[in-house]
Each structure stands twice: as C-alpha cells, then as structure tokens.
Design a protein around this motif. Sequence first.
Motif, PDB file in Angstrom:
ATOM      1  N   GLY A 189       0.801  -1.209   0.000  1.00 29.00           N
ATOM      2  CA  GLY A 189       0.000   0.000   0.000  1.00 29.00           C
ATOM      3  C   GLY A 189       0.838   1.265   0.000  1.00 29.00           C
ATOM      4  N   ASP A 190       0.381   2.248  -0.768  1.00 26.62           N
ATOM      5  CA  ASP A 190       1.038   3.559  -0.834  1.00 26.62           C
ATOM      6  C   ASP A 190       0.227   4.539   0.005  1.00 26.62           C
ATOM      7  N   ARG A 191       0.582   4.665   1.260  1.00 23.40           N
ATOM      8  CA  ARG A 191      -0.219   5.473   2.184  1.00 23.40           C
ATOM      9  C   ARG A 191      -0.165   6.958   1.872  1.00 23.40           C
ATOM     10  N   GLU A 192       0.845   7.413   1.157  1.00 28.91           N
ATOM     11  CA  GLU A 192       0.980   8.833   0.862  1.00 28.91           C
ATOM     12  C   GLU A 192       0.224   9.250  -0.387  1.00 28.91           C
ATOM     13  N   ARG A 193       0.120   8.357  -1.367  1.00 23.80           N
ATOM     14  CA  ARG A 193      -0.459   8.749  -2.652  1.00 23.80           C
ATOM     15  C   ARG A 193      -1.781   8.056  -2.964  1.00 23.80           C
ATOM     16  N   ALA A 194      -2.231   7.160  -2.118  1.00 24.65           N
ATOM     17  CA  ALA A 194      -3.510   6.478  -2.355  1.00 24.65           C
ATOM     18  C   ALA A 194      -4.670   7.457  -2.199  1.00 24.65           C
ATOM     19  N   THR A 195      -5.670   7.309  -3.045  1.00 23.83           N
ATOM     20  CA  THR A 195      -6.864   8.157  -2.955  1.00 23.83           C
ATOM     21  C   THR A 195      -7.758   7.728  -1.800  1.00 23.83           C
TER      22      THR A 195
END
Length: 205
Positions: free
Chosen positions: A17-23
């Motif tokens: 998971g990309d916690r900074e760029r996830a919508t």
Amino acid sequence: MNTPISQKEKKRFKFVGDRERATYRCEIFLRPEHCYSNKDGTGAVMFDGYSKHKFHDEPKDKEKCLTNFVQRIVANGYLEKAYYIAFYTNKNVGKDQDELLLEFNPLQWKKLIVSQRIIQTYFVLNDYLIKLNEIKISTPASKELKPEYAETSKASEIELFKMYKHRFVTKEALIQHCRMLKERKFPQGRVEGFYFAYLNAYPFS
C-alpha cells in the motif's frame, strides 16, 4: 504506467500500500481468532489498507478506483476475518479529516453494508454492493463477484448535460439518466456534478 504481470510474478505478487499517494484507505478490525501476533507478543487488531499499490498507478476514474479497492478487500476474505471494515478518503492531513464513505458490519446482517451520501452516484459500486448483499459472505461466490463495467465507448454529446432539455418527473428517472452517462464513460465528477446541480435547480418535492 502499469506493466503486465507475468504468471510467475502473479504467484509471488504482494500488494504494498502507498499510504501517501492512495486516494482511499480502509480500516480493518479483525475478529479475535484472526488477529496475528508478533514475536514480542503484540498483535494487529486493526490495520489500514490503501487503494494504491506503491509501484503501480491507480485508475484515473475515482469510482473505479474505489470499487476495485472494495472488491479486492472482499476477495481477500476480510468479510470473514473482520467484525468491522470502513473505507475513507485519504487526504493525508490526519485521519480525523478523512471522509467516511462505506462501512461493512459482517456480524450484523441487516446492517452489513452502509454507504454514505457521497457515493450514492457511484452506480457501478452500488450495483456491486447490492449483489454482494444478496450473497452469503461465507461462500466463495462473494470472493469471486466482480464489478460490472460498461464496455460502451466514451460519448461527447454535450446535449446530455443540458438541464433545460432534461426535466425528470421523478428522482429515479434522474438516477437512470446518470447511470446512462456513466455507462457512456463520462467522468464520475462530471456526472456527480450534474446530479447535484439538477437537484439544486429542480428539487423533487
């Protein structure tokens, strides 16, 4: 740019998971029998999930992004492992600022799925949730259920958005018109904007 994944890569693929760029993000609260422990005795009771893989792009259509995210969580069996799952926007300014979009209560069948007003025009997602609600979550069918996306080409007729040409007798007629716009691949934001603008201009009594 997404790249094709080979069969060998699929077998060892692990979502990061990309916690900074996830919508979008979700919070999954595990049932006691599914909580996992670390060597020091601590364990996960709740953990976050994210709509974006760290090394891949999200769908540009935000409804498709959220729908695929929800379907992935269901397909991974978390309705059977959790007692509560909530989906939020991911604004990265503090979790208390994220907007609640959707809730699952797997142990409360009458309130299994609770969706908020913000996604009432996400028609593909809502159709998926309706079908999911009709399936017993303990069966393989729930994990195999897929959202149904229209295959029609994107339309460009500006006439479809002229409100004075479209006076709907009922709210359901308005919803059906918006479904048709989504099926023609108009952007979610544009369809949603039309829906709420129409309700503001011509409210149903």
